[in-house]
Scaffold this active site. Structure first.
Site, mmCIF file in Angstrom:
data_model
loop_
_atom_site.group_PDB
_atom_site.id
_atom_site.type_symbol
_atom_site.label_atom_id
_atom_site.label_comp_id
_atom_site.label_asym_id
_atom_site.label_seq_id
_atom_site.Cartn_x
_atom_site.Cartn_y
_atom_site.Cartn_z
ATOM 1 N N LYS A 22 78.934 -32.253 -51.319
ATOM 2 C CA LYS A 22 77.902 -33.097 -50.196
ATOM 3 C C LYS A 22 76.909 -34.000 -51.215
ATOM 4 C CE LYS A 22 74.150 -30.543 -49.138
ATOM 5 N NZ LYS A 22 72.813 -31.014 -48.844
ATOM 6 N N ASN A 23 76.468 -33.103 -52.471
ATOM 7 C CA ASN A 23 75.201 -33.572 -53.092
ATOM 8 C C ASN A 23 75.547 -34.741 -53.977
ATOM 9 O OD1 ASN A 23 73.276 -31.846 -51.521
ATOM 10 N ND2 ASN A 23 73.258 -30.304 -53.208
ATOM 11 N N ARG A 92 67.517 -35.527 -46.014
ATOM 12 C CA ARG A 92 66.550 -35.469 -47.350
ATOM 13 C C ARG A 92 67.030 -36.541 -48.208
ATOM 14 N NH1 ARG A 92 62.178 -33.732 -49.762
ATOM 15 N NH2 ARG A 92 62.459 -33.598 -51.929
ATOM 16 N N CYS A 116 66.494 -30.536 -45.078
ATOM 17 C CA CYS A 116 66.285 -29.003 -44.934
ATOM 18 C C CYS A 116 65.127 -28.673 -45.674
ATOM 19 C CB CYS A 116 67.349 -28.184 -45.944
ATOM 20 S SG CYS A 116 68.983 -27.710 -44.955
ATOM 21 N N ARG A 121 58.805 -30.407 -50.438
ATOM 22 C CA ARG A 121 59.602 -30.882 -51.418
ATOM 23 C C ARG A 121 59.030 -32.368 -51.775
ATOM 24 N NH1 ARG A 121 65.392 -30.203 -49.084
ATOM 25 N NH2 ARG A 121 66.366 -30.410 -51.286
ATOM 26 N N PRO A 122 58.167 -32.339 -52.759
ATOM 27 C CA PRO A 122 57.512 -33.415 -53.071
ATOM 28 C C PRO A 122 58.500 -34.523 -53.576
ATOM 29 C CG PRO A 122 56.965 -32.016 -54.726
ATOM 30 C CD PRO A 122 57.764 -31.189 -53.584
ATOM 31 N N ILE A 123 58.213 -35.936 -53.537
ATOM 32 C CA ILE A 123 59.110 -36.883 -54.529
ATOM 33 C C ILE A 123 58.099 -37.919 -55.333
ATOM 34 C CG2 ILE A 123 60.925 -37.072 -52.887
ATOM 35 C CD1 ILE A 123 59.345 -39.823 -51.974
ATOM 36 N N ASP A 124 57.159 -37.064 -55.963
ATOM 37 C CA ASP A 124 56.006 -37.528 -56.910
ATOM 38 C C ASP A 124 56.877 -38.221 -58.199
ATOM 39 O OD1 ASP A 124 56.188 -34.919 -57.137
ATOM 40 O OD2 ASP A 124 55.187 -35.277 -58.973
ATOM 41 N N GLN A 125 57.889 -37.633 -58.513
ATOM 42 C CA GLN A 125 58.706 -38.005 -59.701
ATOM 43 C C GLN A 125 59.542 -39.073 -59.524
ATOM 44 O OE1 GLN A 125 57.566 -36.461 -62.847
ATOM 45 N NE2 GLN A 125 56.376 -35.824 -61.324
ATOM 46 N N ASP A 304 70.844 -23.309 -54.722
ATOM 47 C CA ASP A 304 71.548 -23.352 -53.395
ATOM 48 C C ASP A 304 72.452 -22.154 -53.203
ATOM 49 O OD1 ASP A 304 70.416 -25.681 -53.149
ATOM 50 O OD2 ASP A 304 72.006 -26.999 -53.956
ATOM 51 N N ARG A 396 75.837 -29.204 -42.000
ATOM 52 C CA ARG A 396 75.326 -30.298 -43.100
ATOM 53 C C ARG A 396 76.187 -30.093 -44.232
ATOM 54 N NH1 ARG A 396 69.421 -31.253 -42.224
ATOM 55 N NH2 ARG A 396 70.107 -32.902 -43.645
HETATM 56 C C1 EPZ Z 1 68.750 -31.462 -54.925
HETATM 57 O O1 EPZ Z 1 67.513 -31.653 -54.310
HETATM 58 C C2 EPZ Z 1 69.874 -30.813 -53.738
HETATM 59 N N1 EPZ Z 1 69.952 -31.836 -53.001
HETATM 60 C C3 EPZ Z 1 69.337 -29.521 -53.258
HETATM 61 O O2 EPZ Z 1 70.503 -29.162 -52.393
HETATM 62 C C4 EPZ Z 1 69.066 -28.339 -54.315
HETATM 63 O O3 EPZ Z 1 68.515 -27.469 -53.733
HETATM 64 C C5 EPZ Z 1 68.256 -28.919 -55.229
HETATM 65 O O4 EPZ Z 1 68.539 -30.527 -55.924
HETATM 66 C C6 EPZ Z 1 67.922 -28.417 -56.700
HETATM 67 O O5 EPZ Z 1 69.115 -27.969 -57.159
HETATM 68 C C7 EPZ Z 1 70.575 -33.187 -53.135
HETATM 69 O O6 EPZ Z 1 71.156 -33.265 -53.840
HETATM 70 C C8 EPZ Z 1 70.646 -34.120 -51.956
HETATM 71 P P1 EPZ Z 1 64.957 -31.481 -57.169
HETATM 72 P P2 EPZ Z 1 66.271 -32.294 -54.747
HETATM 73 O O7 EPZ Z 1 64.146 -32.736 -57.069
HETATM 74 O O8 EPZ Z 1 67.086 -33.407 -55.797
HETATM 75 C C9 EPZ Z 1 60.391 -30.103 -57.659
HETATM 76 C C10 EPZ Z 1 71.357 -27.959 -50.680
HETATM 77 O O9 EPZ Z 1 71.354 -26.854 -49.960
HETATM 78 N N2 EPZ Z 1 60.210 -31.688 -57.466
HETATM 79 O O10 EPZ Z 1 66.032 -31.115 -58.029
HETATM 80 O O11 EPZ Z 1 65.590 -32.876 -53.879
HETATM 81 C C11 EPZ Z 1 61.092 -29.652 -56.215
HETATM 82 O O12 EPZ Z 1 59.915 -29.431 -55.347
HETATM 83 C C12 EPZ Z 1 70.007 -28.733 -51.433
HETATM 84 O O13 EPZ Z 1 72.456 -28.617 -50.843
HETATM 85 C C13 EPZ Z 1 58.696 -32.072 -57.547
HETATM 86 O O14 EPZ Z 1 58.069 -31.418 -57.708
HETATM 87 O O15 EPZ Z 1 65.613 -31.183 -55.729
HETATM 88 C C14 EPZ Z 1 61.793 -28.316 -56.717
HETATM 89 O O16 EPZ Z 1 60.960 -27.544 -57.003
HETATM 90 C C15 EPZ Z 1 69.061 -28.399 -50.407
HETATM 91 N N3 EPZ Z 1 58.627 -33.405 -57.526
HETATM 92 C C16 EPZ Z 1 62.285 -28.894 -58.143
HETATM 93 O O17 EPZ Z 1 61.491 -30.033 -58.410
HETATM 94 C C17 EPZ Z 1 59.746 -34.417 -57.179
HETATM 95 O O18 EPZ Z 1 59.364 -35.702 -57.219
HETATM 96 C C18 EPZ Z 1 63.806 -29.390 -58.158
HETATM 97 O O19 EPZ Z 1 63.888 -30.284 -57.097
HETATM 98 C C19 EPZ Z 1 60.952 -33.872 -57.079
HETATM 99 C C20 EPZ Z 1 61.362 -32.471 -57.262
#
Ligand code: EPZ
Length: 417
Positions: A22-23, A92, A116, A121-125, A304, A396
Site C-alpha cells: 500500500k505505502n 494521508r 489515519c 502528523r505535521p508536513i513541515d519537512q 505500523d 485501507r
Molecule cells: C508513512 O507515513 C506511512 N504512510 C505510515 O504508514 C507510517 O506509519 C509512517 O510512514 C512511519 O513509518 C505512508 O507511507 C503513506 P513519516 P508518513 O513522515 O510518511 C514526523 C500505515 O499504517 N514528521 O515517516 O506520513 C511524524 O510526525 C501508515 O500504513 C514530522 O515531524 O510518516 C512522525 O513522528 C500510517 N514532520 C515521523 O516524523 C514532517 O514533515 C515519521 O513520519 C513529517 C513527519
C-alpha cells in the site's frame, strides 16, 4: 459502515499470498503524474486507498485502465487543477500530489491531507524541502499552495527521518535544474521502490535506501512498466496472527529481508520462523516469552506493526514493554484491547503489556493498524464472537483480509453496522 465478526480460537493453517505494498502504491500512483507517456504498474493491491488515488488521477485528467492487479495510467492530458477538497481529504498520502504536481506543472494546490489521524502528523519537512527547491509555499484557505517558476536542486537536511518528505522531495527534485542531495533521508523499502520507478521513467536518483539520496534533475520523464514490492506490513500482520493463534502459516510472495525486525522479535519470543527465498513460514508454539519491542524507522521494527504486535504480546507469560519512537501516542487500539480483557497500561510512549487470555467483546477500529491489532486479538479468543466496528479503516490496508483469513481456517465474516 461495516463490521468484522470474528469467532476465534482456531490456529491459522495454510498459506497466504501477500499483495503489493500500500505505502508504495500510494506514492507510485502520483509519481506517474511526472511522466509524459503511459506508466504501467503491476502487483497493485486491491485497497480502498488505491481506488481513491486512481479516482484522483482521473479528476486531474489522466486516463486510468485497470486489469486485475495491473493499472495503466496515461498522464499526458493531465492538467494542473487545484484539489482543495474532495477525495484528497480521504487519504494521508494525497500529500504526494504536492511533489508530483510541482515537478510536472510548477504548481499545486492541495487540501491538507486526511487519512489515519492517530496523532498530529505535521508536513513541515515536506514544505521545507519544496522551499529549498525554490518553491513558494502558502496557506490558501486551508489548502497548501505551492508555486515555483523554476525548481532548482538544493542540499536538504531532514530534521526528522520522514518517509513522506523523502519521497515528496524525490518527486519534485527529479524535474529540478541541477543536483539535489537529501541528507538524513528515510531508508524504507518503499523509498527504493519509488526511486526505481522514477529511474525507469528517466530520472537520475542514486542512494535510495541509504541516508543520503542524490538526484540529478532531468527535463522530462517518460512512461515505463514497474512491479510494486510486496507489502511488508500485511506480511508482518499475518506472521503475528499465525503466531498468536499458535498456527502454522506460509506467508508467500514476500521479501524476507524487509521483515527481519519482525522475524527477530518473533524468534526472541519463542516463535519458530523459517525464511525461504520469497516466503516465510511461521510455526506457533504453546508458550511465549515476554519481550521488549522498540518501534523505530527502517530497518528497525516498524511503527505500523506495533499495534498488531501489542495483541501478540498479550499471549506471553510475562510483562512486555513496547515503545514507539516514531509516533508518541499511537495507542488507539489499547482501550479496545482492554475491553477484551487485556491488561495494558500506557506510560509516555510505551505500552506495558501483561500476558493473559482475552475475551470476546464489541470493539471499534480507530485507524488501520489499530483495526489489524483487534483482528489479531479476536483470532485468539476461543469463545464468543468479537465484533470489530470501523471495518472501512482495515480495508485501507489489507487486501482480501476476510477471504485470506478464511482460507487459513479462521471464522471471520462481515456484517453491516
Ligand atoms: C508513512 O507515513 C506511512 N504512510 C505510515 O504508514 C507510517 O506509519 C509512517 O510512514 C512511519 O513509518 C505512508 O507511507 C503513506 P513519516 P508518513 O513522515 O510518511 C514526523 C500505515 O499504517 N514528521 O515517516 O506520513 C511524524 O510526525 C501508515 O500504513 C514530522 O515531524 O510518516 C512522525 O513522528 C500510517 N514532520 C515521523 O516524523 C514532517 O514533515 C515519521 O513520519 C513529517 C513527519
Amino acid at each position: 459502515m461495516e463490521k468484522l465478526m470474528v469467532r476465534g480460537g482456531r490456529p491459522l493453517r495454510g498459506s497466504v499470498q501477500i499483495s503489493g505494498a500500500k505505502n508504495s502504491a500510494v506514492a507510485l500512483l502520483p509519481a506517474s503524474i511526472l511522466a509524459e507517456s503511459p506508466v504501467t504498474l503491476d502487483n497493485l493491491p486491491h485497497l480502498s486507498d488505491v481506488a481513491v488515488y486512481s479516482d484522483i488521477l482521473q479528476e486531474l485528467g489522466g486516463s486510468v485502465t485497470w486489469n486485475g492487479e495491473t493499472i495503466v495510467i496515461d498522464p499526458s492530458d493531465m492538467k494542473s487543477i487545484p484539489m482543495p477538497n474532495g477525495k484528497v481529504k480521504l487519504l494521508r498520502a494525497s500529500y504526494y500530489l504536492m511533489g508530483a504536481m510541482l515537478g510536472r506543472f510548477g504548481e499545486a494546490t492541495i487540501g491538507l491531507p486526511g487519512g489515519c489521524n492517530f496523532e498530529p502528523r505535521p508536513i513541515d519537512q515536506h514544505i521545507k524541502g519544496f522551499e529549498a527547491l525554490g518553491a513558494v509555499v502558502s496557506n490558501d484557505h486551508g489548502s497548501v499552495r505551492i508555486v515555483a517558476k523554476e525548481l532548482r536542486g538544493a542540499k536538504i537536511y531532514l530534521d526528522v527521518v520522514s518517509v513522506g518528505a523523502t519521497i515528496n522531495i524525490m518527486l519534485a527534485a527529479s524535474k529540478a535544474k541541477g543536483s539535489t542531495v537529501i541528507e538524513n533521508a528515510a531508508k524504507e523499502p518503499e523509498i527504493i521502490d519509488v526511486a526505481t520507478l522514477l529511474n525507469s521513467m528517466g530520472a537520475k536518483i542514486k542512494g535510495a535506501g541509504t541516508e543520503t539520496i542524490r538526484i540529478e534533475g532531468v527535463d522530462s520523464l517518460h512512461g515505463c512498466r514497474h512491479s510494486i514490492i510486496p507489502d511488508r506490513i500485511q506480511a508482518a500482520t499475518y506472521m503475528i496472527a499465525a503466531a498468536a493463534t499458535r498456527g502454522d502459516v506460509l506467508i508467500d510472495s514476500v521479501i524476507p529481508k524487509h521483515l527481519e525486525a519482525v522475524t527477530a522479535k518473533l524468534q526472541e519470543m519463542g516463535v519458530h520462523v523459517y525464511e525461504m527465498d520469497e516466503a516465510i513460514r511461521i510455526v506457533g508454539q504453546p508458550l511465549y516469552e515476554a519481550i521488549d519491542v522498540k518501534a523505530l524507522v527502517y530497518p528497525g521494527f516498524a511503527t505500523d506493526m506495533q499495534s498488531p504486535m501489542t495483541s501478540l504480546l498479550t499471549q506471553t507469560n510475562g510483562v512486555s514493554i513496547l515503545t514507539d519512537y516514531v509516533y508518541s501516542n499511537r495507542f488507539k487500539h489499547i482501550p479496545e484491547l482492554t475491553r477484551m480483557g487485556a491488561r495494558i497500561r500506557v506510560e509516555g510512549r510505551s505500552a506495558i503489556v501483561e500476558g493473559g487470555p482475552l475475551t470476546a467483546a464489541k470493539v471499534r477500529a480507530a485507524d488501520l493498524r489499530a483495526g489489524a491489532a483487534l483482528v489479531v486479538a479476536a483470532l485468539t479468543v476461543p469463545e464468543g464472537v468479537t465484533e470489530i466496528g470501523g471495518a472501512e479503516y482495515i480495508d485501507r490496508g489489507y487486501d482480501h483480509l476476510v477471504d485470506n483469513l478464511r482460507l487459513l481456517g479462521a471464522e471471520v465474516w462481515r456484517e453491516t453496522e
